[in-house]
Design a protein around this motif. Structure first.
Motif, PDB file in Angstrom:
ATOM      1  N   ALA A 124      35.953 -31.121  -5.075  1.00 15.16           N
ATOM      2  CA  ALA A 124      34.499 -31.096  -5.002  1.00 15.16           C
ATOM      3  C   ALA A 124      33.946 -32.208  -4.120  1.00 15.16           C
ATOM      4  O   ALA A 124      32.754 -32.284  -3.882  1.00 15.16           O
ATOM      5  N   ASP A 125      34.811 -33.088  -3.622  1.00 20.02           N
ATOM      6  CA  ASP A 125      34.294 -34.309  -3.005  1.00 20.02           C
ATOM      7  C   ASP A 125      34.169 -34.231  -1.488  1.00 20.02           C
ATOM      8  O   ASP A 125      33.947 -35.237  -0.828  1.00 20.02           O
ATOM      9  N   MET A 126      34.338 -33.021  -0.914  1.00 19.13           N
ATOM     10  CA  MET A 126      34.214 -32.794   0.525  1.00 19.13           C
ATOM     11  C   MET A 126      35.372 -33.376   1.320  1.00 19.13           C
ATOM     12  O   MET A 126      35.331 -33.404   2.546  1.00 19.13           O
ATOM     13  N   GLN A 127      36.411 -33.840   0.624  1.00 14.30           N
ATOM     14  CA  GLN A 127      37.594 -34.270   1.373  1.00 14.30           C
ATOM     15  C   GLN A 127      38.354 -33.047   1.860  1.00 14.30           C
ATOM     16  O   GLN A 127      39.169 -33.140   2.779  1.00 14.30           O
ATOM     17  N   ASP A 128      38.097 -31.904   1.215  1.00 16.69           N
ATOM     18  CA  ASP A 128      38.634 -30.636   1.686  1.00 16.69           C
ATOM     19  C   ASP A 128      37.481 -29.892   2.340  1.00 16.69           C
ATOM     20  O   ASP A 128      36.657 -29.292   1.665  1.00 16.69           O
ATOM     21  N   PRO A 129      37.391 -29.948   3.674  1.00 15.83           N
ATOM     22  CA  PRO A 129      36.215 -29.405   4.347  1.00 15.83           C
ATOM     23  C   PRO A 129      36.106 -27.875   4.221  1.00 15.83           C
ATOM     24  O   PRO A 129      37.017 -27.162   4.629  1.00 15.83           O
ATOM     25  N   PRO A 130      34.998 -27.378   3.643  1.00 17.93           N
ATOM     26  CA  PRO A 130      34.808 -25.935   3.531  1.00 17.93           C
ATOM     27  C   PRO A 130      34.810 -25.258   4.904  1.00 17.93           C
ATOM     28  O   PRO A 130      35.137 -24.076   5.011  1.00 17.93           O
ATOM     29  N   SER A 131      34.487 -26.009   5.949  1.00 11.89           N
ATOM     30  CA  SER A 131      34.407 -25.411   7.280  1.00 11.89           C
ATOM     31  C   SER A 131      35.745 -24.854   7.757  1.00 11.89           C
ATOM     32  O   SER A 131      35.806 -24.110   8.737  1.00 11.89           O
ATOM     33  N   MET A 132      36.834 -25.197   7.048  1.00 12.59           N
ATOM     34  CA  MET A 132      38.135 -24.657   7.456  1.00 12.59           C
ATOM     35  C   MET A 132      38.404 -23.290   6.854  1.00 12.59           C
ATOM     36  O   MET A 132      39.368 -22.607   7.214  1.00 12.59           O
ATOM     37  N   LEU A 133      37.563 -22.894   5.892  1.00 17.26           N
ATOM     38  CA  LEU A 133      37.814 -21.642   5.174  1.00 17.26           C
ATOM     39  C   LEU A 133      37.909 -20.401   6.070  1.00 17.26           C
ATOM     40  O   LEU A 133      38.804 -19.580   5.867  1.00 17.26           O
ATOM     41  N   PRO A 134      36.994 -20.237   7.056  1.00 16.60           N
ATOM     42  CA  PRO A 134      37.060 -19.004   7.852  1.00 16.60           C
ATOM     43  C   PRO A 134      38.420 -18.765   8.499  1.00 16.60           C
ATOM     44  O   PRO A 134      38.987 -17.680   8.373  1.00 16.60           O
ATOM     45  N   GLU A 135      38.984 -19.786   9.144  1.00 16.36           N
ATOM     46  CA  GLU A 135      40.275 -19.562   9.808  1.00 16.36           C
ATOM     47  C   GLU A 135      41.397 -19.387   8.794  1.00 16.36           C
ATOM     48  O   GLU A 135      42.348 -18.635   9.043  1.00 16.36           O
ATOM     49  N   MET A 136      41.272 -20.058   7.640  1.00 14.21           N
ATOM     50  CA  MET A 136      42.304 -19.891   6.608  1.00 14.21           C
ATOM     51  C   MET A 136      42.288 -18.465   6.070  1.00 14.21           C
ATOM     52  O   MET A 136      43.328 -17.823   5.917  1.00 14.21           O
ATOM     53  N   LEU A 137      41.084 -17.966   5.804  1.00 13.54           N
ATOM     54  CA  LEU A 137      40.964 -16.602   5.281  1.00 13.54           C
ATOM     55  C   LEU A 137      41.459 -15.592   6.305  1.00 13.54           C
ATOM     56  O   LEU A 137      42.188 -14.650   5.975  1.00 13.54           O
ATOM     57  N   ALA A 138      41.089 -15.830   7.570  1.00 15.87           N
ATOM     58  CA  ALA A 138      41.502 -14.900   8.623  1.00 15.87           C
ATOM     59  C   ALA A 138      43.028 -14.800   8.693  1.00 15.87           C
ATOM     60  O   ALA A 138      43.589 -13.713   8.824  1.00 15.87           O
ATOM     61  N   ALA A 139      43.698 -15.947   8.548  1.00 13.20           N
ATOM     62  CA  ALA A 139      45.166 -15.947   8.641  1.00 13.20           C
ATOM     63  C   ALA A 139      45.795 -15.145   7.502  1.00 13.20           C
ATOM     64  O   ALA A 139      46.741 -14.392   7.710  1.00 13.20           O
ATOM     65  N   VAL A 140      45.262 -15.305   6.290  1.00 13.26           N
ATOM     66  CA  VAL A 140      45.853 -14.607   5.141  1.00 13.26           C
ATOM     67  C   VAL A 140      45.457 -13.132   5.142  1.00 13.26           C
ATOM     68  O   VAL A 140      46.286 -12.249   4.922  1.00 13.26           O
ATOM     69  N   GLU A 141      44.179 -12.884   5.444  1.00 13.88           N
ATOM     70  CA  GLU A 141      43.686 -11.509   5.438  1.00 13.88           C
ATOM     71  C   GLU A 141      44.366 -10.682   6.523  1.00 13.88           C
ATOM     72  O   GLU A 141      44.677  -9.510   6.337  1.00 13.88           O
ATOM     73  N   GLY A 142      44.612 -11.339   7.651  1.00 15.19           N
ATOM     74  CA  GLY A 142      45.240 -10.646   8.771  1.00 15.19           C
ATOM     75  C   GLY A 142      46.740 -10.430   8.575  1.00 15.19           C
ATOM     76  O   GLY A 142      47.404  -9.856   9.433  1.00 15.19           O
TER      77      GLY A 142
END
Ligand code: UDP
Ligand code: MG
Length: 316
Positions: free
Chosen positions: A95-113
């Motif tokens: 919850a502390d923003m050390q894990d940037p949410p902005s990385m989610l799109p590319e992470m999802l794309a890799a798994v979804e693809g």
């Protein structure tokens, strides 16, 4: 497609609103506005985290909160969250923003693809961390990878996105002493690593003191390797052999040279030394026994005090 985002929260009253706003922004960018569930696990926070969570939940029906009855630790909080996901893809993040949410799109794309089953993250540097801590962390990763069959990557974060079936496998491993990095390494699957630079938490303080981390590392070793036991056995065998040879030497010397053995001081040293080794090995065994004791009790990992979702089990 539904995205489940599991976030353990312990004293995060100040970080949570910032995190939520950023997450919302990223999610709407990704076009998954309605199709997500945000599972906030309140791990017995002592500040106003619960009221912050309930406030957020009042304004967003996709928020599920699970309030634990006390502080069970991050691993248990994670387990509580993962046990209750409903989505097709599951994200774990802090919850502390050390894990940037902005990385989610590319992470999802890799798994979804279908490129990988798990999108994991690792830090490429340890900026802002005390050097002594980095040093021990590096040593730990070098060591554990040598002595365990779980592949544990240096700098790996708990921040991950995975397919639902991987999450189900993780949840099905009910061991009481949980070490997530090890569990993920142990189950395997095709993992793609995303790298990012370390960043400071946005608010609040880290809950991990040096000694806390040190204990966690020792736990990781005991949980994922039998090597310390093997070392203890070999050491015992070596000492026995050494003592045997020494005895022969002493006897032969007495018979051939009539040499009275002198020096009780050295004898005391040897006794104390061997006693020390014995206690040390006993301690190692004790560590494993203590783990076994905890596992044998079969207590739940967490107790739920309150949740806004009706079918959340009381314990798990
Ligand atoms: N956390 C938790 N229970 C605890 C300690 C931490 O749920 O007993 C959560 C915390 O709220 C945060 C995450 O685990 O979302 C990581 O904690 P922290 O930032 O303190 O660890 P660090 O990032 O320094 O490793
Ligand atoms: Mg943190």
């Amino acid at each position: 497609m539904i995205l489940s985002i599991v976030v353990p929260c312990y004293n995060e009253e100040r970080a949570l609103p910032v995190f939520y706003a950023e997450l919302k922004r990223v999610l709407s960018e990704m076009g998954v506005e309605g199709a997500y569930e945000l599972i906030l696990v309140n791990d017995g926070s002592k500040d106003k985290t619960q009221s912050v969570i309930e406030e957020l939940a009042a304004g967003d029906e996709n928020i599920v909160y699970i309030k634990l009855s006390r502080n069970f630790g991050k691993e248990s909080a994670l387990y509580a969250g993962l046990s209750n996901v409903r989505g097709d893809y599951v994200v774990i993040m802090d919850a502390d923003m050390q894990d940037p949410p902005s990385m989610l799109p590319e992470m999802l794309a890799a798994v979804e693809g279908g490129e990988c089953d798990v999108a994991a993250t690792r830090r490429v540097d340890r900026k802002g961390e005390p050097p002594i801590r980095s040093f021990f962390a590096r040593m730990f990763y070098r060591l554990i990878n040598k002595i365990s069959d779980a592949d544990i990557v240096d700098g790996a974060r708990d921040f991950r996105l995975m397919r639902r079936d991987v999450c189900d496998v993780i949840v099905s491993m009910k061991e009481y002493n949980r070490f997530s990095k090890g569990l993920f390494g142990w189950v395997g699957y095709k993992t793609k690593w995303f790298e990012y630079e370390n960043r400071e938490r946005v608010a609040g303080e880290t809950k991990w003191s040096f000694w806390h981390l040190f204990g966690y590392a020792l736990d990781g070793i005991v949980n994922f390797s039998q090597m310390p036991l093997t070392i203890a056995s070999w050491f015992g065998l070596f000492m026995t052999f050494f003592a045997f040879v020494m005895e022969i030497v002493v006897v032969v010397r007495r018979l051939v040279f009539g040499d009275p053995v002198a020096g009780w001081a050295s004898l005391v040293c040897v006794i104390v030394f061997v006693g020390g080794i014995q206690l040390f090995c006993l301690g190692i065994m004790g560590q494993y026994l203590a783990k076994l004791y905890l596992e044998a009790k079969g207590r739940p990992h967490y107790i739920v005090e309150k949740s806004n979702r009706a079918d959340v089990e009381k314990t798990g």
